[in-house]
Every structure is written in C-alpha cells, then in structure tokens.
Design a protein around this motif. Sequence first.
Motif, PDB file in Angstrom:
ATOM      1  N   UNK A   8       0.828  -1.207   0.000  1.00  0.00           N
ATOM      2  CA  UNK A   8       0.000   0.000   0.000  1.00  0.00           C
ATOM      3  C   UNK A   8       0.859   1.252   0.000  1.00  0.00           C
ATOM      4  N   UNK A   9       1.896   1.239   0.825  1.00  0.00           N
ATOM      5  CA  UNK A   9       2.754   2.426   0.933  1.00  0.00           C
ATOM      6  C   UNK A   9       3.476   2.706  -0.376  1.00  0.00           C
ATOM      7  N   UNK A  10       4.003   1.660  -1.034  1.00  0.00           N
ATOM      8  CA  UNK A  10       4.756   1.894  -2.265  1.00  0.00           C
ATOM      9  C   UNK A  10       3.848   2.395  -3.382  1.00  0.00           C
ATOM     10  N   UNK A  11       2.625   1.874  -3.464  1.00  0.00           N
ATOM     11  CA  UNK A  11       1.692   2.388  -4.480  1.00  0.00           C
ATOM     12  C   UNK A  11       1.307   3.833  -4.177  1.00  0.00           C
ATOM     13  N   UNK A  12       1.012   4.128  -2.908  1.00  0.00           N
ATOM     14  CA  UNK A  12       0.638   5.493  -2.542  1.00  0.00           C
ATOM     15  C   UNK A  12       1.762   6.481  -2.792  1.00  0.00           C
ATOM     16  N   UNK A  13       2.984   6.072  -2.474  1.00  0.00           N
ATOM     17  CA  UNK A  13       4.135   6.956  -2.677  1.00  0.00           C
ATOM     18  C   UNK A  13       4.343   7.261  -4.151  1.00  0.00           C
ATOM     19  N   UNK A  14       4.239   6.258  -5.005  1.00  0.00           N
ATOM     20  CA  UNK A  14       4.472   6.482  -6.430  1.00  0.00           C
ATOM     21  C   UNK A  14       3.353   7.296  -7.076  1.00  0.00           C
ATOM     22  N   UNK A  15       2.143   7.220  -6.521  1.00  0.00           N
ATOM     23  CA  UNK A  15       1.073   8.113  -7.005  1.00  0.00           C
ATOM     24  C   UNK A  15       1.479   9.561  -6.787  1.00  0.00           C
ATOM     25  N   UNK A  16       2.052   9.844  -5.618  1.00  0.00           N
ATOM     26  CA  UNK A  16       2.529  11.196  -5.342  1.00  0.00           C
ATOM     27  C   UNK A  16       3.696  11.602  -6.211  1.00  0.00           C
ATOM     28  N   UNK A  17       4.582  10.650  -6.521  1.00  0.00           N
ATOM     29  CA  UNK A  17       5.726  10.952  -7.380  1.00  0.00           C
ATOM     30  C   UNK A  17       5.266  11.355  -8.781  1.00  0.00           C
ATOM     31  N   UNK A  18       4.312  10.647  -9.325  1.00  0.00           N
ATOM     32  CA  UNK A  18       3.818  10.993 -10.665  1.00  0.00           C
ATOM     33  C   UNK A  18       3.179  12.369 -10.636  1.00  0.00           C
ATOM     34  N   UNK A  19       2.378  12.605  -9.615  1.00  0.00           N
ATOM     35  CA  UNK A  19       1.713  13.906  -9.508  1.00  0.00           C
ATOM     36  C   UNK A  19       2.724  15.035  -9.445  1.00  0.00           C
TER      37      UNK A  19
END
Length: 737
Positions: free
Chosen positions: A494-505
């Motif tokens: 969950x954390x890695x998916x959430x973090x990468x969503x922020x990176x793309x944004x």
Amino acid sequence: MKNTISNNGVNNPFYAVRIGSVIRGATGLFQTSVIAEHIEKKVKKGITKMIADKDVQLSMKGASSYVYNDSLNQGFAGVSGSYGLSGLARINSGLSAHIGNSIAQLTKEVKINYNVQMISGIEHINFDELKVEDLINSLKSGPRDRAMNSLENYNKIMAKIGTADLLTILKDAAPDSEIVKLVKEWISSVQRFFNEYGDGIVVGVAWGGIGTVSLTMNNKSTENSWKYGSKGNFTYAGLTKAITIEAAYDGSNTNRESDVSVKTDTWYIGDCVAAQVAKWSEQVKDKAFSAISSINLLEKAPKLGDIKPPPAVPDFATRKKDPKVTDKINEITDLSGLEAFAKAAAYEKAKETEPNLTLDAFLKRSRDDVNAENVMALQDGIAINDLDVLAVDIEPMASVEKNEQLETSAVEIAEAANSNFTVLGVWIANWSDLFPWMAIGYLNQIDNIKSTLEIIKKQCMIQDFLALAKTYFMLEASGISSEKFQITDFKQLAIVFGKQAGEIRDRFDEPNIIQTAYGDLSFEAQEIYTKWNDIKFLRSAELGLGVLYKGKDSITDKIDKIDHVDGFTKVWYKMGKCSFLPRNYSAFSSFLKVVPFVTPAGDIYAFGPSQMILNQINNEGAIFSKNSLTALKLEVDKAKRVLKSGDIVFYPIPFEAAKNLLDSSWKGQSISTNVASIKNIDSHIANTIKAMKDLKVYSFSSSNWYPKWKPSESYSIKSIKSQYIGLVDEIRTVFGR
C-alpha cells in the motif's frame, strides 16, 4: 502548468501572471509581461479597465471513500478551459493537470479540503479605446521592435504584388525569385516574434482569492479506519448537495468508534477570502469529531455583498504616438489579401514535416473536413477504462529549452506575494488576432494523439496506484495473512503504491515518469500492476464488485451462521433475490459488495464482509473466512469484462450506480476513482470532438479580420477572439462574441 506557488497542498498555476504576460501554446508556460510601464507626470497610467464582476464558487476536494463528486479522490486537479494554436495543443492544454488540492499520496487519513474562490472583478485591456498602433506603442522595446520588423516585411510584399493574389504568384514563382525571398523573410520575422514572445498574450484576468479549510481525520485505531464493511452509506453528490463531515469521513457509520482525531489547517491567497476562511475555521477548529460531524461547510455560501471591491488599476491613457509606427501601419490600405498570407505561412510550416508537399496539395487538404475518429476512439477507450498504461508506443511531449523561458520579473512576484487578490483565470488572445500582418494558419486536424494519450495515461496511473494503495491498506487492516498469497506485507504494498502516485503527480511534466514510477515499484508491486493493467476493467470497480449467483441472487447483510473450522472463523451470509440486469448496477445498492485484489502470481481473489476472504457461494449462502487456503480464485472474462467462478459472476460497479438514490441508500464505500469518472476529462474531450465537427483541417487568422479594416479603427473587445483557462469557470461578461 508553471508559475505556481504552493502552501499546505494548494497551488495556483496563475501566480504572478498579469495582463501582458505571454504564453507558449505548445507548453502552457506563462512568461513575463511585455507591456511597458507608462508614467505621465509621475503618475502611473495603463491600458486596462477593471469591471467589478463578483462571483463565488465552492468545491470539496481531497479523499473520501464515502462520497463522490467531480473533484474528490483525484490525484490531480484540472482547469477550466484550454489554450493552444493547433487542435492538438488545445486538447492537451485542457487535459494537462495542475496539482492544486489533489491527493499527494494515499495514507490512512481521511483528508477533505473545503475550498472557496471569490471573484472580485475582471481586469482587461481596454480594446474599445485602443487602435493597433496604440497597442504596439504600449509594448516594451524588444517586442515592439520585432513586431515592427514583421510589419515592414509584410509591407514590402504588399508593395511588390499590389492587388495581385499572393498564392497565384507563388504557384508559378521560381524558388530563388524575389517574391519567394520576401515571403520567407516575412515568415521568418513573424516566427522570430513568436519564438521570443510566445503565441499569445494575456488580455484579461479574473481577480479574487482562494481559501481552504482542510480537515484531516483519523481513527486512532488504524484497523477501524480501514475496515471494509456494510455499516456506512455511500453518497453520489453534486456540489449542490449537502455533504456533512461525518458522511465524508465514514458514510455516517452508526457503529463508529468515538476515538476519531481531527486536525484543522487553513490557507488562503488574497485577503478577500480571509474572513470566509476564518468563519469556516471557527466552526471546526480545536473541536471534537462528535461536535462537528453534522456540519456541512459548503452549505452556507458567502454572500456576493461580502466580497471586497476589486483592486484599483491605473487610469487609462495611451502612449504618445510614434510617427514611424503610425506611418508603417497606415501603409496597410485593406486586408482583402490577408488570407493568402495566412495560407502561405501555414504552407511553409507544413513543409517542415513534409518537404515534398506542393502548394496545391496543401490548399486542397486545408479545405477538407476535420476527421475526429481517433479522438473519438480515445474517448471510447477512456469511457470503458480500456487504457494500456504500460504500452511502449508513447511519444513524449516536447519540452521547452531553458534558454527560451523568460523569468517572471521580481516586481511581478512581489506584487503577487503582497496583493490582497490573486489571479484565478486568464483570457488569452493570439498575436495574429491583434496584429493582422502576423497572419498564420491553425492545424485543427489531430492525426497523432500519442502526446494526448500520454497525459491521460499519467492520470490513469495515478488513479490506479491510489486504488491499489487503498485496497492493500484495507487488506492490512483486515488481519488476513499476506504470506499465503506470496505477498511480503500488505502495508508495504500500500505504501509503495501510494508513494508512487505522489511521485507521478509531483513530476507530472517529466516525459518518462510512467516508466520511472513503474521502475521504482517493488518487484511484487510491479507484478501486481502488470496484471491489473492487463485486465483493465477492474478500474471500473469504483464501488467494488457486485456479486450474482446463478443469475439471480446476491449477498445480503444478514448472517445465517458462524462456525470455527481449522482454526478460522467461518461466516455464512444469506443470499437474496437481486433484480440485476446488464448495466442496471443500482440493483446492488442494498447488497454487500466485495473488493478484488491481485497477487504477484497474477491470481485474483475477493474480500470484504466481516474483513474476510470469499471462500465459496452455494445454496447455503456466501461463505467468508480468513483462511487464505480456502480462498476462491476468480477467473477473468475480458470479453464480458467480469470476473467469474462457476455460477458466480462479479460485476465491476461504477459510481453512476449510486446516482439519484434517495437518502444515500447505497451500502458500502468507494474503492477507486478512474479517469472515466473524472468529469473535466470527459467534458473536455467531448467539447473538443464537438468543435472539430464544424472545422476544416486548417483555419486561418485572416478570418478574424474584416477585409475592409482600416488602421484608423479601434479594436472591438467583443470581436477579439480569446481563449480562457482558469481555476474557476469562465465569466462571459467581457469577452466573447
């Protein structure tokens, strides 16, 4: 979008933009104003006018599993309107996102931003009192000189051809003839102006303020915060529907534990919204959740009378006339031949990619109707979530060389920082619609949509990652063992998916961010996302999966029996008659839904009621337990876009299923928000297709000028062709025909 100041997660892409700021249509970059300062007798003068035009617009953004509206649960935020010279540039600018009030990355907190935008007035260039020479004289020396150079080259051609048709002459002219050289010099001088001072200029701005009250809510028991069950009710809401804080938090769950913490933050740009932000903050700051749960901050909108008057602008005055400018402009006797100039310029531009293109072939093509089939195909693909984010046929968007960018001046930045108001939207006019001799053609046909597709895919990947982060957070909270599914840890996923969503944004403009974000996932997350992206239709399970057994029964919330088998608790839920027919998803409103999840091996299972995994459905009911060894493996039916297992069919349920239901009677919560449900994307593409149907492959700036126009005439503001882009919807009282 650039020129952004951010604080507390709120961004304004129009920070420091002013009347006279220029824009590059291909990139959407705003740059410093080209209008010179005008002082008369130590008093500042200007060429603008302010119209007091008050308006209030409210919005609710952030993340909630129990409410849908046009702006919640989005990893990015869109803008209203678009700007661009070509059809491709216009569609891309309207889809390109700024990141204000969007979800940086998914955490276990519920964060809701209540936003107010107050519009005080519209400042615009006072075109009705200006002539072309007045506008030229108002420019700084650099752009004025470049504009005059292109005018002189235009006049040389007119002196050479007289009343003859330029295109007729060019068809028979030798490549090294004088007329060809003159045309190339004119085109080169116009392009130099565009390269140095953008394609258009800001001719109007909406002044006002932006304010936010942000509530961050979290149950101190993380398991209770993320349990997926049937107690909360989901709300499909427009901005006109009252949404209480507790409805946004957990669907007004009557079984909520009381230990919910609330943190309040406030932020604003523009003192004109300060009072409203303070008023909202007083209602919720430093109060217990139980004391604020029934409040709906958007219910009481500010009154128009509460909005402060717009900022004052200098008195209107034109600069002293320059005889050289006047003489050169007066050489234009009429514009009857302007269309030929626009077509000649467009033809030279087209030859950059098609060196063997003949003038006759270009003119024939320019008269053809626009074909919108590929844009319509893109629209259809988005609507059914049929996007392959990991496909390698993406063509990166063109980037702007740093030496082309002009810095926003220190004065403009200081004014923006200290102002009681900020810019909420801008109107842009192309230079060719202000100076007729800068005639150009506009390519409306969109043959290659790869750059558009890249924008959509970035946005899709953000939403995918947010959905997957939410799913694995819920699995972690359920207490189900991850080991038996060959997953190291649900929380880590969950954390890695959430973090990468922020990176793309945060790195949205980087051309290879999709590949970078995918590469930065863990191996397990990569395997899971590869399967998710291959299936595609799981994106449509916004409200989970509706379950249908033998085509007639679904899972009720009534428990028939509980037993303990092999060290695990088993729960049997009763089945009930369900009236579901294809696309009648509202039939699932009162039944329990399940959530799909993917393992690194590519297997798919479902969990949900009682925080358990679905084991089986038979005549005894729907059986759930936390025993992963008895979990029911689901099969993918891509043709029918469903998951299946024997007599059981699992239907992805879109948000639309909960629309127009009375009293928020939909049981359950949302799992994802896919790009198909983001209204500004859908409406922008639909409007693009609608506009294309009335266009030819090329249109020309000459069509915006009256053939018998004279330099002695003033502009007409209602005739100025402008394009709007802003954080608020366009106000049409000043510009527009």
